[in-house]
Structures are given as structure tokens and as C-alpha cells.
Write an enzyme that holds these catalytic residues in place. Sequence first.
Site, PDB file in Angstrom:
ATOM      1  N   ASP A 121      -0.179   6.675  -4.172  1.00  0.00           N
ATOM      2  CA  ASP A 121      -1.360   6.369  -4.960  1.00  0.00           C
ATOM      3  C   ASP A 121      -1.653   7.440  -5.996  1.00  0.00           C
ATOM      4  OD1 ASP A 121      -1.673   4.092  -3.505  1.00  0.00           O
ATOM      5  OD2 ASP A 121      -3.358   4.795  -2.311  1.00  0.00           O
ATOM      6  N   HIS A 125       0.852  -1.185   0.000  1.00  0.00           N
ATOM      7  CA  HIS A 125       0.000   0.000   0.000  1.00  0.00           C
ATOM      8  C   HIS A 125       0.885   1.233   0.000  1.00  0.00           C
ATOM      9  CE1 HIS A 125      -4.052  -1.580   0.152  1.00  0.00           C
ATOM     10  NE2 HIS A 125      -3.691  -2.459   1.083  1.00  0.00           N
TER      11      HIS A 125
END
Length: 349
Positions: free
Chosen positions: A119, A89
Amino acid sequence: MPLRLVKEDLPLVKPCWFSPITSRPSMYLSIASRRICSMIFPDTEVRLTGVMEKLGLGPEVLLHENPRLIYARLTGFGQTGKYAKSAGHDINYVALSGVLSKLGRKGENPYAPLNLLADFAGGGVLCALGIIIALYERTISGKGQVVDASMVEGIAYISSFLWKSQNLGLWNRPRGENLLDSGAPFYETYKTSDGKFMAVGAIEPQFYDQLIKGLGLDSDKLPSQLSFSDWPEMKKKFASIFAQKTQSEWCSIFDGTDACVTPVLSFDDAPLHQHNKQRSSFIKNDQEEISPRPAPLLSRTPAVPSCKRDPFIGEHTEEILLEYGFTQEEIAKLYSDKVIESNKLKANL
């Protein structure tokens, strides 16, 4: 056919409950189809990690069928290397880039700035830039290519300033004690008497002088701005002063100056701030939901934001397929084979 932005929602990863891309037509693929991928996404990204080859839809296959294809692969660790097939992540990608080691206050663990760096900044933005570069190159060569967008590398690249400035003395102290990492009293946030905060970024001497003036201090009685040993005490002094007034009161003091002092606004307050209202920086859709206006703002061809609600996943599946030349019979077959799904809004009668 001109480039069209489409959200292709595939259940190889369970559909998200939110989408950062607002108001784009949504098509839902239950099983990735070679024909759909090569026809509908010839100029956009195939956003899957390590599964396309297993489906016979790797870049070699699709580029053979459509040599002009721009095939972008946005992943955390990239297509090669030790961690290429590992889960991760945002925090993991920021950690591996080296940047996480720079983020945090003195005496505290490094902290991740939400999931914005990997991200979105190092991942989505640089992937989109890679697609644009590949599209431009295609106007010269007539050929497509694969864009390998690694979030780790994207974060590192947008952080080039940190790497290039290591020998300038900006980062030679422990984390949280440097100029831009909360070490300096003039680059910090301070709590106000009403429990809100002010952001201070008065780096240059002329801006620092205005900060000192706004705080009601006498610069002749203070240590030098860059006296590192005095920074901790100066932070305490600034904090005690900021705590004596409300955020609104501090805004009335510093607005219109070059002290580089601004309010820390909440999501509720940001759209209501005078500056943001004057620029129409935030928009409201027909569901009364507020979101940022598309940026940057182009002078001749500005984006026209949609005020419609975000689509349901798969709401435009059939519409998109018809636009790209699929017949009703072919679409019916795709439904029966469970290749596609639709999620149209039902009227309440």
C-alpha cells in the site's frame, strides 16, 4: 497554477475512516466530473481502479483535453495482466511479488509486515516517484503521460536487493535461517525482564565484538560469529542474558556504543525518546494527536507541517472549486446535480 496537493474523496469506493495524508484540503466528488478532473487534477493522480473509462474519464479522454496531464493509476496488480481487474489487498500483492516467501521465522508460515510494503512503499511511494519522473520529463517534452503503478511490481522493485543477492549466499538457507530473516543471533529481537524488547543488528565483526562485550561474554569462549550450526544455541544464550535486565538498563549499557542495539519502542514511547525529541521527529496537532513529521528533511526548503486537525471529507469542496475558477452558480449546479458534496464544520452554539 502551481501544483497543489488535494485529497479527492470519491464514493466509488466508500470513503475511508482515516487518511494517511494529513491536513490536505479535502474535496468530495459524488460523481466524477470530466471538467473537474481535467482542471483540478492536471498534475496529480486519479486514484481509481478500472472505473474511469466507464465514466468517460479514461486517460485517452483527459489527455486529449489536457495533453500535459500526468494521469497516475495506482492499483494492486497493474492495468494489464491476468489479475488486472481482480480484487486484492496488501498481503496478496506482496505474495505475488515473491517477497512474502522470504518473510517469516523458521518453521512458521510467511507473514505480512502489516500493510506497509504494498500500500505505501511499493504503491504510494513509487507512484509518487513515477509522478515526479513524469513531471520532470514534461519539462523536456511538454507532454503528459500515464503512470501505471502496480503494487506488485513496486514491491518487487524496492526488493531488488533480495533478487540481486540470491547468489551471494545470503538467502540459500530455508526461511528464518538466514542472516537477515531472524536466523542470525546478532540480527534479532530479544525480550527484556520488563516485558519490552531490544533490537540487535550487529552484523559487521567490529559491531559484533561490542555486542558481545555489552552482554558480558568472552568472545574467545564463543563459536565463530558466522558458524551457522551454532546460531540456534547462541540465540538461546543471548535471549537468556537479555531477559535478565530491563529495557532501560540495556539502553544504559549500549547507548553510545556501536553495538547496533536499540530499544523497540511503542508508539507511545517513540515520540518521547531523546533522539526523536532532539530532531523533532514527531509533531502534535491542535487536537493533541501525535504523528510523524514530514520526511525527508530538506536543508533549504524544509516542509512546514500543519498543526491543524485533519479535515473532514469534503470540508474544502467549495473553496477548491472557487480557487480553480468555478462560479458560485456553477458550484450550486454541481450540488443540485449531486456531483459534489460538502462537509463543513458546524459551530456548536
